[in-house]
Motif scaffolding. Structure first.
Motif, PDB file in Angstrom:
ATOM      1  N   VAL A 223      -5.143 -14.592 -13.382  1.00 16.67           N
ATOM      2  CA  VAL A 223      -5.307 -13.164 -12.429  1.00 16.67           C
ATOM      3  C   VAL A 223      -4.330 -13.149 -11.253  1.00 16.67           C
ATOM      4  O   VAL A 223      -5.516 -13.787 -10.782  1.00 16.67           O
ATOM      5  N   GLU A 224      -3.352 -12.578 -10.972  1.00 17.86           N
ATOM      6  CA  GLU A 224      -3.009 -12.505  -9.144  1.00 17.86           C
ATOM      7  C   GLU A 224      -3.390 -11.072  -8.593  1.00 17.86           C
ATOM      8  O   GLU A 224      -3.771 -10.166  -9.417  1.00 17.86           O
ATOM      9  N   PRO A 225      -3.016 -11.110  -7.527  1.00 17.02           N
ATOM     10  CA  PRO A 225      -3.384  -9.609  -6.801  1.00 17.02           C
ATOM     11  C   PRO A 225      -2.549  -9.150  -6.940  1.00 17.02           C
ATOM     12  O   PRO A 225      -1.422  -8.975  -7.339  1.00 17.02           O
ATOM     13  N   LEU A 226      -3.217  -7.663  -7.246  1.00 15.60           N
ATOM     14  CA  LEU A 226      -2.097  -6.638  -6.862  1.00 15.60           C
ATOM     15  C   LEU A 226      -1.576  -6.042  -6.252  1.00 15.60           C
ATOM     16  O   LEU A 226      -1.332  -6.495  -4.279  1.00 15.60           O
ATOM     17  N   THR A 227      -0.548  -5.518  -6.269  1.00 16.82           N
ATOM     18  CA  THR A 227       0.714  -5.944  -5.611  1.00 16.82           C
ATOM     19  C   THR A 227       0.033  -3.842  -4.500  1.00 16.82           C
ATOM     20  O   THR A 227      -0.165  -3.199  -4.992  1.00 16.82           O
ATOM     21  N   ARG A 228       0.944  -4.013  -3.304  1.00 16.56           N
ATOM     22  CA  ARG A 228       0.760  -2.699  -2.753  1.00 16.56           C
ATOM     23  C   ARG A 228       1.038  -1.890  -3.273  1.00 16.56           C
ATOM     24  O   ARG A 228       0.515  -0.405  -3.309  1.00 16.56           O
ATOM     25  N   ALA A 229       1.531  -1.600  -4.462  1.00 16.21           N
ATOM     26  CA  ALA A 229       2.384   0.004  -4.723  1.00 16.21           C
ATOM     27  C   ALA A 229       0.413   0.240  -6.102  1.00 16.21           C
ATOM     28  O   ALA A 229       0.144   1.188  -6.192  1.00 16.21           O
ATOM     29  N   GLN A 230       0.184  -1.251  -7.024  1.00 16.27           N
ATOM     30  CA  GLN A 230      -1.003  -1.415  -7.821  1.00 16.27           C
ATOM     31  C   GLN A 230      -1.812  -0.789  -7.218  1.00 16.27           C
ATOM     32  O   GLN A 230      -2.807   0.059  -7.161  1.00 16.27           O
ATOM     33  N   ALA A 231      -2.142  -0.812  -5.922  1.00 17.37           N
ATOM     34  CA  ALA A 231      -3.466  -0.828  -4.905  1.00 17.37           C
ATOM     35  C   ALA A 231      -3.009   1.009  -5.127  1.00 17.37           C
ATOM     36  O   ALA A 231      -4.223   0.967  -5.004  1.00 17.37           O
ATOM     37  N   GLU A 232      -1.979   1.405  -4.826  1.00 20.23           N
ATOM     38  CA  GLU A 232      -2.127   2.544  -3.857  1.00 20.23           C
ATOM     39  C   GLU A 232      -2.804   3.726  -5.384  1.00 20.23           C
ATOM     40  O   GLU A 232      -2.600   4.412  -5.219  1.00 20.23           O
ATOM     41  N   GLU A 233      -1.779   3.310  -6.295  1.00 26.99           N
ATOM     42  CA  GLU A 233      -1.693   3.366  -7.728  1.00 26.99           C
ATOM     43  C   GLU A 233      -3.780   3.694  -7.815  1.00 26.99           C
ATOM     44  O   GLU A 233      -4.114   4.410  -8.195  1.00 26.99           O
ATOM     45  N   LEU A 234      -4.230   2.744  -8.101  1.00 27.55           N
ATOM     46  CA  LEU A 234      -5.592   2.707  -8.113  1.00 27.55           C
ATOM     47  C   LEU A 234      -6.315   3.552  -7.613  1.00 27.55           C
ATOM     48  O   LEU A 234      -6.948   3.725  -7.900  1.00 27.55           O
ATOM     49  N   LEU A 235      -6.021   3.769  -6.024  1.00 21.97           N
ATOM     50  CA  LEU A 235      -6.632   4.402  -5.293  1.00 21.97           C
ATOM     51  C   LEU A 235      -6.668   6.005  -5.564  1.00 21.97           C
ATOM     52  O   LEU A 235      -7.510   7.369  -5.228  1.00 21.97           O
ATOM     53  N   GLY A 236      -5.148   6.422  -5.225  1.00 24.92           N
ATOM     54  CA  GLY A 236      -4.482   7.601  -6.258  1.00 24.92           C
ATOM     55  C   GLY A 236      -4.684   8.593  -4.594  1.00 24.92           C
ATOM     56  O   GLY A 236      -4.445   7.974  -3.530  1.00 24.92           O
ATOM     57  N   PRO A 237      -3.658   9.551  -4.990  1.00 23.68           N
ATOM     58  CA  PRO A 237      -3.454  10.277  -3.924  1.00 23.68           C
ATOM     59  C   PRO A 237      -3.883  10.631  -3.341  1.00 23.68           C
ATOM     60  O   PRO A 237      -4.113  11.585  -2.242  1.00 23.68           O
ATOM     61  N   GLY A 238      -5.247  10.669  -3.935  1.00 21.25           N
ATOM     62  CA  GLY A 238      -6.849  11.523  -2.735  1.00 21.25           C
ATOM     63  C   GLY A 238      -6.528  11.128  -1.449  1.00 21.25           C
ATOM     64  O   GLY A 238      -7.179  11.537  -0.655  1.00 21.25           O
ATOM     65  N   VAL A 239      -5.971   9.746  -1.715  1.00 23.31           N
ATOM     66  CA  VAL A 239      -6.136   8.748   0.343  1.00 23.31           C
ATOM     67  C   VAL A 239      -5.479   9.134   0.562  1.00 23.31           C
ATOM     68  O   VAL A 239      -4.096   8.596   0.106  1.00 23.31           O
ATOM     69  N   SER A 240      -5.372   9.330   1.956  1.00 25.64           N
ATOM     70  CA  SER A 240      -4.385   8.916   2.546  1.00 25.64           C
ATOM     71  C   SER A 240      -3.819   7.820   2.559  1.00 25.64           C
ATOM     72  O   SER A 240      -3.801   7.124   2.299  1.00 25.64           O
ATOM     73  N   ALA A 241      -2.214   7.845   2.870  1.00 27.74           N
ATOM     74  CA  ALA A 241      -1.835   6.994   3.566  1.00 27.74           C
ATOM     75  C   ALA A 241      -2.062   5.560   3.995  1.00 27.74           C
ATOM     76  O   ALA A 241      -1.902   4.231   4.143  1.00 27.74           O
TER      77      ALA A 241
END
Length: 969
Positions: A223-241
């Motif tokens: 089990v590897e760390p999430l990529t940046r894109a995966q982490a952002e998908e997990l957090l969702g668009p409601g969280v600021s960039a």
């Protein structure tokens, strides 16, 4: 920082992090494939590996859902950081609740012996142990108990897997105790015969080498760390960039860290706190912020729960926290509401993640934790809880000089020493830390240290055990010769297991040089070990020289010492060719052994072993088996793993020579398992050597060669007898497998080409006979005759077993040129070998006689000899030789069952090996219950096998099976 609950939108962000499973599509596909393979084909092992917080637990939850969808009964458990010493804790966590409801049903289907072993280890089964419950381990304190317990667990899993399969999912196995890791290793190498998925999750940096090696036998998912894109998908668009970026950088793509930071809305400004090796300071601070939002009572309740157990009952947690139960229950409502704690079942709770428990535990002041453990220990004692249940808390709260606490730890250690010696060693160390040290020669402390040395040796920590024994020697006063002799002998035994014979010998000589009376009991005690060391080096002259300096008895000798000295005298005489003298020593020693109680034998098993081996070598097989059997029983009851493997190997060798191959293979397998548990290369070679021989004569060529290759490639014991014995076994297996040239070379190496052979006379005779057989088969009768001559020179013709082997070697050499003469010699050899009890060799001689008669044109006599040989091989379980004999009979016009069809144990219609075993035991008149106990199966499994036997043979009763078997004979 502003708490997450007060920041708009933060709770919804946390909910998204908690609910989503992003970036794990590949892992889930692998899970589907593995579970599908379990449903279709049977056992599979899966390792889920990753750093802390990567989502291994969440993935195991998904695996549980997949297994459930495929119809597998799913059980989940985990090991815990603060209870690492508790034996089999992850297995108990997974199964205990279910077994509590099924205990009586399981007691009806699992045989009594394995059920007692399970009851000794799994609390839910403790009330259904059946007969012998008062001594659940059968008096066995060795590693063999653990091996049998592991077999019993395998049987339990097979039973629980009925009818649709089972998934056993164990989390945080890097924290598991050594016994649990050994169990996993056993299950992977000896998988259950059922649809079972065994999945484990662990952190690679904290896992033992033995645990990580298991992945080679199954599927590993990293089990590897999430990529940046995966982490952002997990957090969702409601969280600021910018916040998504800060969260990702602070967490490093670690889902748990991301969740912890999401709870507080970003990276904390204050990264202080004590920190740990596993948590980045930012995440540590985030979890502390979660705790800081609790009310004082809830925080205290959480800390009490963290002290109590990973999965805790409110009542015990209230005791640890010093709270009324009503306050504890109210606090639990708050803890559950904040998702720090989750309800495990109707009565128990657990923290949402082990790291949450860790931070909560460490958030309490050290002195408060100490007092909390003390409160729990005292409360459990008032409840009458056993020492094992209290030891974890006593270990963390005992006070220096508190002898009652030390006694609790010693009692707990003795309770678990047989099945969990590593845990026993940890508790004995804790007891030593509590015992006063002002008087280093005090009996209490030193006796505990000696016990610690022994359990360290049993658990495979031979170096630690050796070092502890040496520390005892350092602490003992020079004049305490008796106890110094005990410690030195134990230390020398472990040096021997560590393949350090020179150090063992030096230690013994140093201690002897300091003793004023060289013939006092303490000195003789050390000399017995010195003799054994010389025998292992095949330095029989040195052994005899030490024995010549030792009297047969003494006024100050402890019981059993005279027996030990007598037991050692036979082998040097035998090795020097003084057979009559050796036989007299055997008779004298056997009388003393037979008259001695078990407690006297227990102290001198290393000497008794040499008596047993000499009886085997000289052809006294009945006496050897009787003494091996008793010595094995005493070794088990006294926990002496370091000699148990040697004894089991010798027992297996003797069983092989008398043709009891099924028993020999089981005994050799047990010897191998104990040696692996012990971690001794020397003992493993001993065991593998006999396993190789037993498997080879049983016709299991591949298994035999694998054991022989492992034994000879171990790289230990060069220049000692057991390294040569391993080469002899491999050479024999190669010749039996038809690889004649390779076998000849191995046998010549084993014998040192007869320049300075280290093997005993009986084994050298066997080498000569095997070499004569191989050379004759390779059309080299002149070379075969050379080996027959050498066998003739080695044989003692007043010993039937020796004379018979020499005659058989001569028959091999003559068969091509003088078949009639070879037949006569082979028949004479068969008579001698049969009279000596060597059934397989008798059958081999009859086989040679049959072939020689046929070569001389005496076909009727040839068929008669071959039929007799086939009967011998069938009775012994020598399947390869049996198949070859049947082939020769068919060539001579005799109708026999087709080779390779049906019958690994003598039955037609394609029976499996296990079905054939069941059928054979039915023919012996055993009931289903008796068969179950003999084969270590459940009665239901025996019934299943028997129904298949009925269907394949075409009968409807046990009588029909018996008649079918008799017709084939």
């Amino acid at each position: 920082m502003i708490a997450a609950a007060l920041v708009p939108g933060k709770a919804s962000m946390h909910d998204r992090v908690q609910a989503a499973l992003v970036g794990r599509e590949g892992e889930l596909r692998t899970f589907e494939q593995v579970v599908g393979a379990v449903s279709a084909d049977g056992f599979r092992f899966l390792a889920v590996v990753g750093d802390p917080g990567m989502g291994k637990s969440r993935l195991l939850a998904e695996l549980a859902r997949i297994a459930d969808r495929h119809g597998l009964a799913t059980f989940t458990g985990r090991a815990t950081e603060f209870e690492q010493e508790l034996p089999l804790s992850p297995l108990i966590d997974a199964l205990d609740d279910h077994l509590d409801a099924q205990a009586h049903k399981l007691a009806e289907t699992i045989p009594a012996a394995p059920m007692r072993l399970l009851a000794s280890a799994i609390p839910a089964l403790s009330g259904v142990a059946g007969d012998g419950e008062g001594e659940p381990l059968g008096g066995d304190r060795t590693g063999l108990t653990r091996y049998r317990l592991y077999r019993a667990v395998r049987l339990l899993l097979e039973e629980l897997a009925r009818p649709s399969g089972l998934a056993l999912l164990l989390d945080d196995v890097h924290w598991a105790d050594v016994t649990s890791i050994e169990l996993l290793d056993h299950l992977v190498r000896h998988p259950p015969s059922a649809r079972v998925l065994l999945a484990v999750a662990y952190r690679p940096a904290q896992a033992s080498a033995r645990l990580t090696a298991l992945a080679e036998h199954g599927t590993r998912v990293t089990v590897e760390p999430l990529t940046r894109a995966q982490a952002e998908e997990l957090l969702g668009p409601g969280v600021s960039a910018p916040l998504r970026r800060r969260l990702y950088e602070a967490s490093g793509g670690n889902p748990f860290y991301l969740e912890a930071l999401a709870r507080v809305g970003g990276e904390p400004d204050d990264a202080g706190g004590p920190g740990t090796d596993e948590l980045p300071p930012a995440v540590w601070a985030a979890l502390q912020i979660e705790l800081s939002g609790l009310s004082p009572t809830a925080l205290r309740a959480a800390q009490g729960a963290a002290v109590t157990a990973d999965e805790f009952e409110p009542g015990l947690a209230a005791v640890a926290a010093e709270l009324p139960l009503s306050d504890m229950l109210a606090a639990l409502n708050e803890l559950v509401g904040r998702d720090l704690v989750r309800q495990a079942d109707a009565y128990r709770f657990r923290f949402r993640h082990p790291l949450v428990r860790q931070v909560t535990y460490l958030s309490a002041a050290p002195g408060w934790r100490y007092a909390a453990h003390a409160r729990l220990a005292a409360h459990l004692e008032r409840l009458g809880a056993p020492a094992v249940a209290r030891a974890h808390h006593v270990e963390r709260s005992g006070a220096f000089g508190d002898r009652a606490a030390a006694e609790t730890l010693v009692e707990a250690a003795r309770t678990v020493a047989g099945r969990a010696p590593a845990t026993a060693g940890a508790w004995l160390k804790a007891a030593l830390a509590l015992l006063p040290g002002e008087e280093p020669g005090g009996p209490d402390r030193l006796e505990v240290m000696l016990e610690l040395a022994r359990v360290q040796g049993i658990s495979g920590n031979l170096i630690e055990g050796r070092d502890t024994a040496r520390e005892v020697l350092r602490l003992l006063p020079p004049g305490d010769h008796d106890r110094r002799a005990r410690a030195a002998r134990l230390c020398a035994l472990m040096e021997r297991q560590l393949d350090r014979p020179h150090e063992a010998r030096s230690l013994l000589l140093d201690e002897l040089s300091a003793m004023p009376d060289p013939q006092a009991a303490a000195a003789v005690t050390l000399r017995t070990r010195l003799v054994a060391e010389a025998l292992m080096r095949v330095d029989f002259r040195a052994a005899q020289a030490v024995l010549d300096f030792m009297p047969d008895d003494g006024a100050d000798w402890q019981p059993g010492l005279a027996m030990a000295v007598a037991a050692l005298r036979a082998m040097p005489a035998y090795a020097a060719g003084r057979i009559d003298e050796s036989l007299k020593h055997i008779d004298a020693a056997a009388d003393l052994v037979d008259a001695a109680p078990d407690e006297h034998l227990a102290e001198w098993l290393d000497a008794i072993a040499w008596l047993c081996w000499t009886q085997n070598s000289i052809g006294r097989y009945d006496g050897a088996l009787a003494h091996f059997e008793r010595a094995v029983a005493v070794a088990r009851s006294s926990g002496q793993d370091y000699i148990l493997t040697n004894l089991l190997a010798g027992q297996a060798r003797t069983l092989t020579m008398v043709g009891r191959l099924a028993e020999a293979r089981i005994t050799a397998e047990e010897s191998v398992e104990v040696a692996r548990l012990l971690g001794s290369g020397q003992q493993l070679v001993f065991a593998l050597t006999q396993s190789c021989l037993a498997d080879s004569w049983a016709g299991e060529d591949d298994t035999a060669l694998a054991a022989g290759r492992e034994a000879t490639s171990a790289g230990v014991g060069r220049g000692e007898v057991w390294a040569s014995m391993a080469r002899h076994a491999l050479g024999t297996a190669l010749i039996n497998a038809g690889r004649l040239e390779e076998g000849v070379e191995e046998l010549l190496t084993a014998c040192d080409r007869f320049d300075s052979p280290r093997l005993d006379r009986d084994t050298l005779l066997s080498c000569c006979e095997a070499l004569a057989l191989a050379e004759a088969a390779m059309d080299a009768p002149e070379r075969a005759a050379v080996w027959a001559d050498r066998a003739q020179h080695l044989a003692r013709h007043d010993r039937p077993s020796f004379a018979g082997v020499a005659l058989l070697a001569r028959a091999h050499a003559l068969r091509g040129e003088d078949p009639a003469g070879a037949a006569a010699l082979a028949e004479e050899a068969a008579g001698l070998l049969g009279g000596a009890g060597r059934r397989i060799d008798r059958g081999r001689a009859l086989l040679v006689a049959g072939l020689a008669h046929d070569g001389a044109g005496e076909r009727a006599r040839g068929r008669e000899s071959l039929r007799a040989a086939a009967a011998v091989f069938d009775a012994c379980g020598a399947r390869g030789l049996h198949a070859r004999t049947l082939k020769e009979l068919r060539r001579m016009g005799v109708r026999t069952p087709a080779a390779g069809k049906a019958r690994r144990a003598g039955l037609p219609h394609g029976l499996s090996p296990r079905e054939a075993e069941v059928a054979e035991l039915v023919a012996e008149g055993l009931t289903n219950q008796q068969i179950a106990e003999r084969l270590f199966l459940s009665v239901r499994t025996v019934e299943t096998h028997l129904s298949r036997v009925f269907a394949k043979i075409g009968v409807t009763s046990r009588v029909g099976v018996v008649n079918a078997l008799r017709r084939l004979r």
